[in-house]
Every structure is written in C-alpha cells, then in structure tokens.
Design a protein around this motif. Structure first.
Motif, PDB file in Angstrom:
ATOM      1  N   MET A  92       0.817  -1.168   0.000  1.00 41.67           N
ATOM      2  CA  MET A  92       0.000   0.000   0.000  1.00 41.67           C
ATOM      3  C   MET A  92       0.874   1.249   0.000  1.00 41.67           C
ATOM      4  SD  MET A  92      -3.300   0.533   1.408  1.00 41.67           S
ATOM      5  CE  MET A  92      -4.214   1.343   2.254  1.00 41.67           C
ATOM      6  N   LYS A  93       1.977   1.106   0.653  1.00 42.04           N
ATOM      7  CA  LYS A  93       2.880   2.234   0.658  1.00 42.04           C
ATOM      8  C   LYS A  93       3.342   2.549  -0.756  1.00 42.04           C
ATOM      9  CE  LYS A  93       4.937   2.026   5.141  1.00 42.04           C
ATOM     10  NZ  LYS A  93       6.137   1.923   5.854  1.00 42.04           N
ATOM     11  N   ARG A  94       3.491   1.502  -1.502  1.00 45.56           N
ATOM     12  CA  ARG A  94       3.954   1.682  -2.837  1.00 45.56           C
ATOM     13  C   ARG A  94       2.921   2.430  -3.686  1.00 45.56           C
ATOM     14  NH1 ARG A  94       5.515  -3.286  -6.565  1.00 45.56           N
ATOM     15  NH2 ARG A  94       6.508  -2.073  -8.138  1.00 45.56           N
ATOM     16  N   TRP A  95       1.655   2.073  -3.544  1.00 50.81           N
ATOM     17  CA  TRP A  95       0.586   2.734  -4.284  1.00 50.81           C
ATOM     18  C   TRP A  95       0.416   4.168  -3.836  1.00 50.81           C
ATOM     19  CZ3 TRP A  95      -1.573   0.644  -8.436  1.00 50.81           C
ATOM     20  CH2 TRP A  95      -1.457  -0.695  -8.620  1.00 50.81           C
ATOM     21  N   LEU A  96       0.556   4.361  -2.586  1.00 49.42           N
ATOM     22  CA  LEU A  96       0.397   5.722  -2.051  1.00 49.42           C
ATOM     23  C   LEU A  96       1.470   6.652  -2.611  1.00 49.42           C
ATOM     24  CD1 LEU A  96      -1.278   7.460  -0.107  1.00 49.42           C
ATOM     25  CD2 LEU A  96       0.332   6.839   1.677  1.00 49.42           C
ATOM     26  N   GLY A  97       2.655   6.187  -2.744  1.00 46.77           N
ATOM     27  CA  GLY A  97       3.740   6.987  -3.307  1.00 46.77           C
ATOM     28  C   GLY A  97       3.485   7.309  -4.771  1.00 46.77           C
ATOM     29  N   LEU A  98       2.976   6.273  -5.526  1.00 47.60           N
ATOM     30  CA  LEU A  98       2.682   6.489  -6.927  1.00 47.60           C
ATOM     31  C   LEU A  98       1.519   7.468  -7.114  1.00 47.60           C
ATOM     32  CD1 LEU A  98       3.082   2.914  -8.442  1.00 47.60           C
ATOM     33  CD2 LEU A  98       4.500   4.895  -8.858  1.00 47.60           C
ATOM     34  N   VAL A  99       0.512   7.350  -6.261  1.00 47.53           N
ATOM     35  CA  VAL A  99      -0.630   8.266  -6.350  1.00 47.53           C
ATOM     36  C   VAL A  99      -0.177   9.701  -6.037  1.00 47.53           C
ATOM     37  CG1 VAL A  99      -2.864   8.855  -5.313  1.00 47.53           C
ATOM     38  CG2 VAL A  99      -2.324   6.481  -5.861  1.00 47.53           C
TER      39      VAL A  99
END
Length: 141
Positions: free
Chosen positions: A1-8
C-alpha cells in the motif's frame, strides 16, 4: 500500500505541475496577444504621426511661401477720456462751501455793526444837540 500511495502522490504532483505549466502557458499566450495588439496600435499611431508631419510640413511650406505684411507694432487703442462727473461734483461742492463762507462772513459783519451801533445814551444825545446849536464839544477827561 505504501507503494501505491507513493505512486498516487507522485501522479498528483505531476498533474499539479502539468496544470500549473498549462496555466502559465495560457497566460503567456494572452500576454503575447496583448503585446501584438499594442504593437499594432503603436504602428498605426506612428503612421498617423508621419502623415500629420507631412501635412504640417506642406502647410509650413505654403505659409512661408505666402507674402506676409511687414512686421510692425500693434496700434495703440485711443485712451478713453476721463469722466466728467467728478469735476462737476467738485465744482458744486466748492460753490456750496463758498456760499456758506460768504453767509458766515455777512453774519459776522452784521453782528459787528450791531455791536458798534449801541443805542445812544441820554448824555450823548444832549451833547450832540448842543454841538448842533453851536456849543463847543465836551471835554473828556
């Protein structure tokens, strides 16, 4: 989720940067349009000034070619006459003052004559009658 949050977040920041760039580009285009309009106005005004300068030059040429009367001083307008009413008022005032002065002198003279002609006393009447009859004048003293 951290990864998606960074991309968003990265995508949101990229969208903001693109949006700010587009707004800057739109403002730049609007400023370029305004500058072009101002340049057009300046050019038209330059052309109008050139045309006016040509007309003024032609008019100056015509004016300098036309015969002109010799330069002279302007005519002096005639001076208006002095009003007569102050003189008339002065003469009337002087006449009235002279009249009153003469009346005063006449009254003073009458008063002096009245003082000088005191009613004769009984003794002076008798003395004058005796002188008329041939008697010597009375002695004073």
């Amino acid at each position: 989720m951290k990864r998606w949050l960074g991309l968003v977040l990265l995508l949101a920041v990229a969208l903001l940067v693109v949006w700010a760039g587009y707004q800057g580009y739109a403002r730049l285009r609007a400023l370029e349009g305004r500058v072009a309009a101002l340049e057009t106005r300046v050019q038209s005004q330059e052309e109008a000034l050139k045309a006016l300068a040509e007309r003024v030059g032609r008019l100056e040429g015509e004016v300098f070619k036309a015969p002109a009367p010799p330069l002279s001083l302007p005519e002096v307008p005639p001076a208006p006459g002095a009003p007569a009413w102050p003189y008339a008022v002065g003469v009337v005032v002087a006449a009235v003052l002279l009249f009153f002065l003469l009346q005063l002198l006449r009254d003073n003279r009458r008063q002096e004559e009245a003082r000088g002609q005191e009613p004769p006393s009984q003794e002076s009447l008798e003395a004058s009658r005796m002188e008329d009859e041939g008697a010597p004048p009375p002695r004073k003293g």
